[in-house]
Motif scaffolding. Structure first.
Motif, PDB file in Angstrom:
ATOM      1  N   GLU A  89      33.613  37.499  36.578  1.00  0.00           N
ATOM      2  CA  GLU A  89      34.580  36.922  36.122  1.00  0.00           C
ATOM      3  C   GLU A  89      35.039  35.355  36.148  1.00  0.00           C
ATOM      4  OE1 GLU A  89      36.942  38.588  40.048  1.00  0.00           O
ATOM      5  OE2 GLU A  89      35.922  40.732  39.792  1.00  0.00           O
ATOM      6  N   TYR A 345      42.619  38.614  44.806  1.00  0.00           N
ATOM      7  CA  TYR A 345      42.466  38.573  43.411  1.00  0.00           C
ATOM      8  C   TYR A 345      41.291  37.704  42.988  1.00  0.00           C
ATOM      9  CZ  TYR A 345      46.556  41.892  43.144  1.00  0.00           C
ATOM     10  OH  TYR A 345      47.377  42.567  42.657  1.00  0.00           O
ATOM     11  N   SER A 347      42.336  35.461  40.491  1.00  0.00           N
ATOM     12  CA  SER A 347      42.730  35.965  38.914  1.00  0.00           C
ATOM     13  C   SER A 347      43.825  36.116  38.145  1.00  0.00           C
ATOM     14  CB  SER A 347      42.166  37.537  38.562  1.00  0.00           C
ATOM     15  OG  SER A 347      43.019  38.632  39.252  1.00  0.00           O
TER      16      SER A 347
END
Length: 449
Positions: A89, A345, A347
């Motif tokens: 990620e 998250y 993100s």
């Protein structure tokens, strides 16, 4: 409880349920225990050092990191290549990445630590008793600290620097994703220790022993004095639930901001965007936005437009969806599920909920917070007072970005983590939190009557 009775924990790499802690191969067990024993044998050497001597070691380490930055970046490139191939990620990749500039920043953390007061020897309290005994409570090192963390090469140096400054030896396990980076960094630090005439094993890594090595470290009671896990929810859960060594829990950051009914909306937009997008892969980044119903129809479209410009996806509850749809916002909006209120998250995703009143906001935070950092944006002094008093997190703010929840920003220098527990240390952990205390009693032939 026995291994058979343990509930499943979460794997630090996949965040999926795993079986109870397995037994490590004998070779791994022997190697990790030998490393912990070597660190314990090395630690007393620090007790003989003055502050000036410890600071000189840290400054020499900083210079060595800068001088060998190319070597460190080359090692890091191998980790980045493997991470990219595995589809890591974006937030995790950002934490893993080292550049010459980032190596310089890591070296500066050591210089900053050298400039801080030495906590060892500080008298916390003291007095002369009625019978003439001199009594002092004094800060002393914890001893041997085990650090378990993920894909964060900067933690390797921060942990070593803070440990050494506070008189502790440290055993480091930084995860397979950063194996080459951590190996290179630890090699630099150990070489400086040797050059300074100190035991190299004051800083020792066990990354090569993998997940099994963590399991052994967690049971090295008597050799390791405290474990500090720093990383995702899975890693922290594994250490907290399975360790027989005392643990200082650094929690995940499901952080909240409440936009209260009286908030200055332009200022609120600046704060929310900063908290969410300044750096997404860190524990003090905003993850859940609560908006008071009384201001939602004005606040949400403004916030959504500003967040859309940063490519943030909004995971919105029904009320927030209706308001944003009516406003015709260009932001990406998806329906929120119950899981969104629990998610860190790391993100460009943000959970968004409209709360009917202040009490609902407090109830939501109590139900879903990880106890890390929460902030209220308000011009109402009573709302501010209640929020600061009633929200039970390690850091509680008013009219400020959650990104300020950081040891460096607090003036502590480098931090070893942000503790979400309530014993010994809470919030950003600097040098004083790397110590315990002991009582010094001086008499003149006293006997107890």
């Amino acid at each position: 409880m026995s291994i058979q009775e343990q509930t499943p924990v979460t794997d630090p790499q996949t965040d999926t349920a795993t079986a109870p802690e397995p037994t490590a191969p004998q070779g791994v067990r022997e190697a990790v225990l030998a490393a912990a024993s070597a660190a314990r044998d090395a630690q007393p050497a620090l007790a003989r050092l003055t502050r000036d001597r410890k600071d000189a070691v840290l400054l020499a380490m900083a210079e060595a990191l800068v001088a060998r930055a190319d070597e460190i970046v080359t090692a890091n490139a191998r980790d980045i290549e493997a991470a990219d191939a595995a589809g890591i990620e974006a937030g995790l990749r950002d934490r893993l990445l080292l550049t010459p500039e980032r190596v310089g920043s890591i070296a500066q953390q050591l210089r900053d630590a050298a400039a801080l007061p030495d906590p060892v020897g500080e008298v916390v309290r003291g007095s002369i008793l009625r019978n003439g005994l001199e009594l002092r409570q004094m800060r002393v090192p914890l001893g041997v600290i085990g650090m378990v963390y993920e894909a964060r090469p900067n933690v390797t140096v921060d942990a070593a620097g803070l440990a050494l400054k506070s008189g502790n030896a440290v055993v480091l396990r930084g995860g397979s994703a950063a194996l080459h980076s951590n190996t290179a960094l630890i090699a630099v630090l150990r070489s400086v220790l040797a050059e300074q005439g100190l035991p190299e094993d004051l800083v020792i890594g066990i990354d090569e022993h993998g997940r099994d090595g963590v399991g052994v470290l967690m049971t090295a009671r008597g050799l390791v004095d405290v474990l500090i896990p720093r990383g995702g929810a899975g890693l922290i859960a594994r250490v907290v639930e399975n360790s027989t060594v005392p643990v200082i829990e650094t929690g995940t950051g499901n952080t909240h901001i409440l936009v209260d009914a009286s908030a200055d909306l332009e200022a609120a937009a600046d704060i929310v965007v900063n908290a969410k997008t300044h750096r997404i892969g860190v524990c003090n980044a905003l993850e859940t936005l609560l908006v008071h119903r009384g201001v939602a129809e004005r606040a949400l479209p403004l916030l959504a437009e500003r967040l859309a410009a940063k490519d943030v996806t909004l995971h919105a509850d029904d009320t927030a969806q209706e308001i944003l749809a009516a406003a015709g916002t260009a932001a990406r909006v998806v329906p929120a599920t119950s899981q969104d209120w629990e998610t860190e998250y790391l993100s460009l995703d943000l959970a968004v909920k409209v709360v009917e009143d202040f009490d609902e906001a407090l109830a939501h935070i109590r139900a879903h917070s990880t106890g890390h950092t929460e902030s209220i944006l308000t011009r109402d002094l009573e709302s501010q007072r209640r929020f600061l008093a009633e929200v039970d997190s390690a850091v509680v703010m008013a009219n400020a970005s959650t990104r300020f929840s950081d040891g460096g920003e607090f003036g502590f220098g480098a931090e070893i983590g942000i503790s979400t527990q309530k014993l010994h240390a809470r919030g950003p952990m600097g040098l004083p939190e790397m110590t315990t205390t002991k009582w010094i009693v001086v008499g003149q032939g006293h006997v107890r009557p």
